[in-house]
Design a protein around this motif. Structure first.
Motif, PDB file in Angstrom:
ATOM      1  N   CYS A   1      11.218  -9.966  -1.526  1.00 41.15           N
ATOM      2  CA  CYS A   1      11.062  -8.586  -2.006  1.00 41.15           C
ATOM      3  C   CYS A   1      10.315  -7.773  -0.949  1.00 41.15           C
ATOM      4  O   CYS A   1       9.426  -8.293  -0.271  1.00 41.15           O
TER       5      CYS A   1
ATOM      6  N   HIS B   1       3.683 -12.741 -12.129  1.00 39.53           N
ATOM      7  CA  HIS B   1       4.143 -13.295 -10.848  1.00 39.53           C
ATOM      8  C   HIS B   1       5.499 -12.701 -10.485  1.00 39.53           C
ATOM      9  O   HIS B   1       6.384 -12.570 -11.337  1.00 39.53           O
TER      10      HIS B   1
ATOM     11  N   ASP C   1       0.744 -14.464   2.505  1.00 37.58           N
ATOM     12  CA  ASP C   1       1.288 -15.093   1.297  1.00 37.58           C
ATOM     13  C   ASP C   1       2.028 -16.357   1.708  1.00 37.58           C
ATOM     14  O   ASP C   1       2.897 -16.314   2.593  1.00 37.58           O
TER      15      ASP C   1
ATOM     16  N   ASP D   1       4.144 -19.705   0.044  1.00 38.91           N
ATOM     17  CA  ASP D   1       4.756 -20.297  -1.151  1.00 38.91           C
ATOM     18  C   ASP D   1       5.201 -21.724  -0.851  1.00 38.91           C
ATOM     19  O   ASP D   1       5.666 -22.020   0.259  1.00 38.91           O
TER      20      ASP D   1
HETATM   21  N1  SME Z   1       5.292 -14.212  -5.402  1.00 41.72           N
HETATM   22  C1  SME Z   1       4.691 -13.057  -4.800  1.00 41.72           C
HETATM   23  C2  SME Z   1       5.731 -12.137  -4.236  1.00 41.72           C
HETATM   24  C3  SME Z   1       6.081 -12.386  -2.816  1.00 41.72           C
HETATM   25  S1  SME Z   1       7.081 -13.717  -2.591  1.00 41.72           S
HETATM   26  O1  SME Z   1       6.487 -14.918  -3.112  1.00 41.72           O
HETATM   27  C4  SME Z   1       7.544 -13.909  -1.029  1.00 41.72           C
HETATM   28  C5  SME Z   1       3.816 -12.331  -5.794  1.00 41.72           C
HETATM   29  O2  SME Z   1       3.830 -12.655  -6.997  1.00 41.72           O
HETATM   30  O3  SME Z   1       3.120 -11.422  -5.397  1.00 41.72           O
END
Ligand code: SME
Length: 160
Positions: A79, A110, A136, A138
């Motif tokens: 995103c 989330h 960030d 993951d």
């Molecule tokens: N999960 C993140 C959004 C960014 S993506 O993981 C790359 C969030 O909850 O802010």
């Protein structure tokens, strides 16, 4: 090699990579490449605090005229914009603190850029105490991040 010793050998390399370059985007790009290719995370990237486009401010009457915008990253497409206080990234920005999320499905609000993501860590990057970006990361597994990741990732200094 333990996670801690991997961080210990990687961090001087990251530091020397970025100390000779002043461009923020170039440094962010090399940091995510170094982290991603060392630890083989699912997604590793920066979101950068930016002013919202003018039409968005007028249409939504929001008091916050900034948002997070996708920066250098490695991994699948993600995103592009995250509002202040939304998702793990927007919450870490709002609270100005590192968030470790062992199970993303249990984090209210989330933002699932990818259904494969199971756990996450978000680290604020500051300039003069103000959050100017978040890092960030993951993982495809639950419970991937702990205090070791937090301690090392918080040492990433993009400004001296
Ligand atoms: N999960 C993140 C959004 C960014 S993506 O993981 C790359 C969030 O909850 O802010």
């Amino acid at each position: 090699m333990t996670k801690e010793s991997t961080y210990q050998s990687l961090f001087p390399q990251i530091q020397s990579l970025i100390s000779s370059e002043t461009d923020l985007i170039a440094n962010m790009a090399n940091i995510v490449a170094a982290l991603h290719n060392t630890f083989h995370f699912w997604w590793t990237g920066f979101y950068i605090v930016k002013e919202k486009p003018k039409f968005e401010i007028i249409n939504h009457q929001s008091s916050i005229n900034q948002e997070l915008v996708l920066g250098p990253f490695q991994g699948p497409i993600a995103c592009t914009r995250i509002p202040f206080g939304k998702g793990v990234c927007g919450t870490a920005w709002q609270q100005n603190k590192t968030l470790i999320v062992p199970n993303v499905h249990e984090f209210p609000g989330h933002i699932a850029c990818s259904s494969a993501s199971k756990s996450e860590i978000v680290v604020p990057i500051r300039q003069n105490g103000e959050v100017i970006a978040v890092l960030d990361i993951d993982s495809k597994d639950y419970n991937s991040f702990d205090e070791i990741d937090k301690n090392y990732l918080e040492q990433i200094q993009l400004f001296n």
